[in-house]
Design a protein around this motif. Sequence first.
Motif, short mmCIF file in Angstrom:
data_model
loop_
_atom_site.label_atom_id
_atom_site.label_comp_id
_atom_site.label_asym_id
_atom_site.label_seq_id
_atom_site.Cartn_x
_atom_site.Cartn_y
_atom_site.Cartn_z
N THR A 4 40.88 33.96 37.48
CA THR A 4 40.72 33.82 38.84
C THR A 4 39.83 34.86 39.32
O THR A 4 40.15 36.00 39.03
CB THR A 4 41.85 33.38 39.59
OG1 THR A 4 42.67 32.47 39.15
CG2 THR A 4 41.65 33.25 41.20
N PHE A 5 38.86 34.67 40.14
CA PHE A 5 38.10 35.87 40.76
C PHE A 5 38.07 35.24 42.26
O PHE A 5 37.62 34.13 42.49
CB PHE A 5 36.42 35.74 40.31
CG PHE A 5 36.65 35.99 38.82
CD1 PHE A 5 36.26 37.37 38.26
CD2 PHE A 5 36.54 35.07 37.84
CE1 PHE A 5 36.28 37.61 37.11
CE2 PHE A 5 36.64 35.10 36.52
CZ PHE A 5 36.40 36.50 36.19
N ASP A 10 41.32 32.34 48.78
CA ASP A 10 40.07 32.09 48.74
C ASP A 10 39.44 32.60 47.29
O ASP A 10 39.00 33.58 46.98
CB ASP A 10 38.88 32.39 49.89
CG ASP A 10 37.63 31.60 50.01
OD1 ASP A 10 37.63 30.82 49.30
OD2 ASP A 10 36.61 32.01 50.51
N SER A 11 39.48 31.50 46.31
CA SER A 11 39.11 31.89 44.90
C SER A 11 38.37 31.04 44.15
O SER A 11 38.18 29.91 44.47
CB SER A 11 40.40 32.21 44.24
OG SER A 11 41.29 31.15 44.16
N LEU A 14 38.19 29.63 37.03
CA LEU A 14 37.30 29.34 35.95
C LEU A 14 37.90 29.47 34.60
O LEU A 14 38.77 29.92 34.26
CB LEU A 14 36.12 30.58 35.67
CG LEU A 14 35.19 30.65 37.03
CD1 LEU A 14 34.35 31.77 36.45
CD2 LEU A 14 34.32 29.30 37.08
N SER A 15 37.65 28.22 33.78
CA SER A 15 38.02 28.24 32.47
C SER A 15 37.56 29.15 31.72
O SER A 15 36.66 30.26 32.19
CB SER A 15 37.56 26.84 31.70
OG SER A 15 36.20 27.06 31.55
N ASN A 16 38.08 29.43 30.63
CA ASN A 16 37.77 30.58 29.86
C ASN A 16 36.32 30.63 29.38
O ASN A 16 35.51 31.66 29.46
CB ASN A 16 38.66 30.96 28.44
CG ASN A 16 40.03 31.16 28.72
OD1 ASN A 16 40.24 31.95 29.52
ND2 ASN A 16 40.90 30.64 28.06
N PHE A 61 39.57 39.25 38.98
CA PHE A 61 40.02 40.13 40.10
C PHE A 61 40.22 39.77 41.44
O PHE A 61 39.41 38.44 41.70
CB PHE A 61 38.95 41.55 39.94
CG PHE A 61 37.53 41.19 40.24
CD1 PHE A 61 37.03 41.12 41.29
CD2 PHE A 61 36.85 41.04 38.82
CE1 PHE A 61 35.59 40.83 41.50
CE2 PHE A 61 35.46 40.81 39.05
CZ PHE A 61 34.87 40.54 40.26
N ASP A 62 40.70 40.46 42.42
CA ASP A 62 40.74 40.08 43.92
C ASP A 62 40.04 40.89 44.60
O ASP A 62 39.98 42.37 44.14
CB ASP A 62 42.17 40.04 44.22
CG ASP A 62 42.39 39.36 45.64
OD1 ASP A 62 41.69 40.02 46.66
OD2 ASP A 62 43.06 38.41 45.96
#
Length: 160
Positions: A4-5, A10-11, A14-16, A61-62
């Motif tokens: 997750t980015f 609010d993100s 994405l799969s690997n 990252f957040d």
Amino acid sequence: MGNTFGAGDDSLYLSNGGTQVFVEVLTLAVSASATRDWDHRFAGLLALQDQSVMGRGAVGFDLGELDWGGSGAERAAAKRFVLDVLDLAARRHRWDELGYEPPHAAAYLARFRQIVEAFEPPASAPGADVLPLTGAVACCVPHRVLSALPHWEGCVFCHR
């Protein structure tokens, strides 16, 4: 399993495989754009998203955890840099060198750009242990991109 980015709720999940594509196209763009210390630290943060080294499903990252700078001008410049990197990547900068057509990359970049655009960097500077960490960012000469040396040898493309 994926990564997750984003910024809080609010993100972009994405799969690997999607993460690999996202990181590779951003690495090409950030490597062409970084000039200031903050830019290089952000490039280092992207290099640390290499799942071949960090582990699949172990990155992301957040934006709220980043040190955007101590002044309004610094925060605005850092945010502008991230948006410019996303825009350069969306223009398919060096994608011909990937060796594949990056599936869904344009959609990932557009969605993450929305997240960054809506994000307001915090007014107070976070502590010293926030991202991007200070430290050396090196260049992978064969691939002409910034890498996370001295953390590990090579770059996201070397580790494929």
